[in-house]
Each structure stands twice: as structure tokens, then as C-alpha cells.
Design a protein around this motif. Structure first.
Motif, PDB file in Angstrom:
ATOM      1  N   VAL A   1      39.304  30.462  46.995  1.00 11.44           N
ATOM      2  CA  VAL A   1      38.842  30.297  45.611  1.00 11.44           C
ATOM      3  C   VAL A   1      39.710  29.269  44.875  1.00 11.44           C
ATOM      4  N   VAL A   2      41.020  29.390  44.968  1.00 12.77           N
ATOM      5  CA  VAL A   2      41.936  28.506  44.229  1.00 12.77           C
ATOM      6  C   VAL A   2      41.809  27.060  44.689  1.00 12.77           C
TER       7      VAL A   2
ATOM      8  N   TRP B   1      35.988  31.575  37.673  1.00  8.50           N
ATOM      9  CA  TRP B   1      36.984  32.627  37.463  1.00  8.50           C
ATOM     10  C   TRP B   1      37.891  32.426  36.251  1.00  8.50           C
ATOM     11  N   GLN B   2      37.940  31.252  35.670  1.00  5.39           N
ATOM     12  CA  GLN B   2      38.791  31.017  34.498  1.00  5.39           C
ATOM     13  C   GLN B   2      37.956  31.236  33.239  1.00  5.39           C
ATOM     14  N   PRO B   3      38.228  32.311  32.473  1.00  7.72           N
ATOM     15  CA  PRO B   3      37.377  32.632  31.327  1.00  7.72           C
ATOM     16  C   PRO B   3      37.359  31.564  30.227  1.00  7.72           C
ATOM     17  N   ALA B   4      38.384  30.730  30.153  1.00  9.75           N
ATOM     18  CA  ALA B   4      38.438  29.689  29.121  1.00  9.75           C
ATOM     19  C   ALA B   4      37.529  28.508  29.453  1.00  9.75           C
TER      20      ALA B   4
ATOM     21  N   ALA C   1      45.555  34.572  31.390  1.00  6.78           N
ATOM     22  CA  ALA C   1      44.126  34.922  31.292  1.00  6.78           C
ATOM     23  C   ALA C   1      43.381  34.464  32.544  1.00  6.78           C
ATOM     24  N   GLY C   2      43.716  33.294  33.046  1.00  2.29           N
ATOM     25  CA  GLY C   2      43.084  32.792  34.264  1.00  2.29           C
ATOM     26  C   GLY C   2      43.392  33.650  35.473  1.00  2.29           C
TER      27      GLY C   2
ATOM     28  N   ALA D   1      41.801  37.575  39.557  1.00  2.00           N
ATOM     29  CA  ALA D   1      41.891  38.913  40.149  1.00  2.00           C
ATOM     30  C   ALA D   1      40.517  39.599  40.120  1.00  2.00           C
ATOM     31  N   ASP D   2      39.843  39.522  38.986  1.00  2.00           N
ATOM     32  CA  ASP D   2      38.522  40.131  38.874  1.00  2.00           C
ATOM     33  C   ASP D   2      37.535  39.481  39.845  1.00  2.00           C
ATOM     34  N   HIS D   3      37.607  38.160  39.976  1.00  5.42           N
ATOM     35  CA  HIS D   3      36.685  37.416  40.834  1.00  5.42           C
ATOM     36  C   HIS D   3      36.922  37.729  42.319  1.00  5.42           C
ATOM     37  N   CYS D   4      38.191  37.888  42.715  1.00  4.66           N
ATOM     38  CA  CYS D   4      38.530  38.058  44.121  1.00  4.66           C
ATOM     39  C   CYS D   4      38.617  39.507  44.570  1.00  4.66           C
TER      40      CYS D   4
END
Length: 146
Positions: free
Chosen positions: A20-21, A30-33, A134-135, A140-143
Motif C-alpha cells: 500500500v505505502v 488511505w490518507q483522509p486529508a 492521521a494518515g 491502519a484502517d485500510h490495511c
């Protein structure tokens, strides 16, 4: 030169998190911003030198360039080409390490940048908390694989 740092333990295998990264064009997943992430042209998302344009959730635009990607050390470094932030020489690195005792992953995210002294504290806090921490929660939520 100011520096900001955040880290997290991600409840997923290192191979999953690194996949992912390392996708330089996948930040919006995955980055909410980040509302949208577009790579310039038909560039591969793991080619050093590729450029991504981020449409931020707040309506701003940030353009970044991939400076280094190393699959052996699982690290990625990028710089800002243009942004609304009053920074110069912005260079951020993410690295992904296995936690072998728990089969989880440690992710560190840091940046060194230059700015006018009057902006140092505010930008350091913004990058550490609003961008990186936040990212990492979003990552974490995404993976997360229950």
C-alpha cells in the motif's frame, strides 16, 4: 531545519502494508486529508521521479515528487514540488518494518523542511498530527485484516 515525526503499529503483515505505502499514486485510498491523487502522465507509481497531484479534502492542491523507493529497506522518500504550505526543501520519508513477535508492522513517517521561523511550530504540529498521525490511522484502517 525543523523535523516532524509520527509512527504507528499497523495490525497487518509487513508485505501488505508495504504494498500500500509503495504505491505513490494510491495515497487517496488511505490518507483522509487527500480527496484524490493523480499521477502525471502514464507514469508508474513506483518510478523515482514520478509526480503526483493531490487534491486535498480542504480544497487545496499539493504536488509531490517521488525521490527514492527501496523495496529492500521498505522505504519511500518524496518531496513537495508545490503546495499551500510556506515550506522550502520539504523531504519526507516513510519506512515500513516487520514486528516479528506479533506479525504486525511498524511504520515511521518523518519530514525535514525549511520555513520562516514564525511558521516552525505551527507547521511541525500540522505535519506531525494532521498529516502523518492521521494518515497512519487511515493506513491502519485500510490495511487491517481481522
Amino acid at each position: 531545519m525543523p523535523e516532524a515525526f509520527a509512527s504507528a503499529v499497523i495490525p497487518a503483515r509487513v508485505t501488505t502494508v508495504w504494498r500500500v505505502v509503495r504505491d505513490f499514486g494510491g495515497l487517496a485510498a488511505w490518507q483522509p486529508a487527500v480527496a484524490d491523487c493523480v499521477l502525471a502522465g502514464a507514469e508508474a507509481p513506483d518510478r523515482v521521479g514520478c509526480v503526483r497531484t493531490l487534491s486535498m479534502a480542504d480544497g487545496e492542491t499539493v504536488v509531490e515528487s517521488l525521490l527514492a523507493l527501496d523495496d529492500r529497506t521498505r522505504s519511500l522518500t518524496y518531496g513537495i514540488v508545490s503546495s499551500p504550505y510556506p515550506v522550502r526543501s520539504y523531504q519526507a520519508t516513510m519506512w515500513v518494518l516487520p514486528l516479528t513477535a506479533t506479525d504486525e508492522t511498524f511504520v515511521g513517517w518523518s519530514v525535514n523542511f525549511d520555513c520562516d521561523r514564525a511558521h516552525t511550530d505551527e507547521l511541525t504540529k500540522t505535519f506531525r498530527t494532521d498529516v502523518f498521525a492521521a494518515g497512519l490511522r487511515g493506513l491502519a484502517d485500510h490495511c487491517h485484516t481481522p
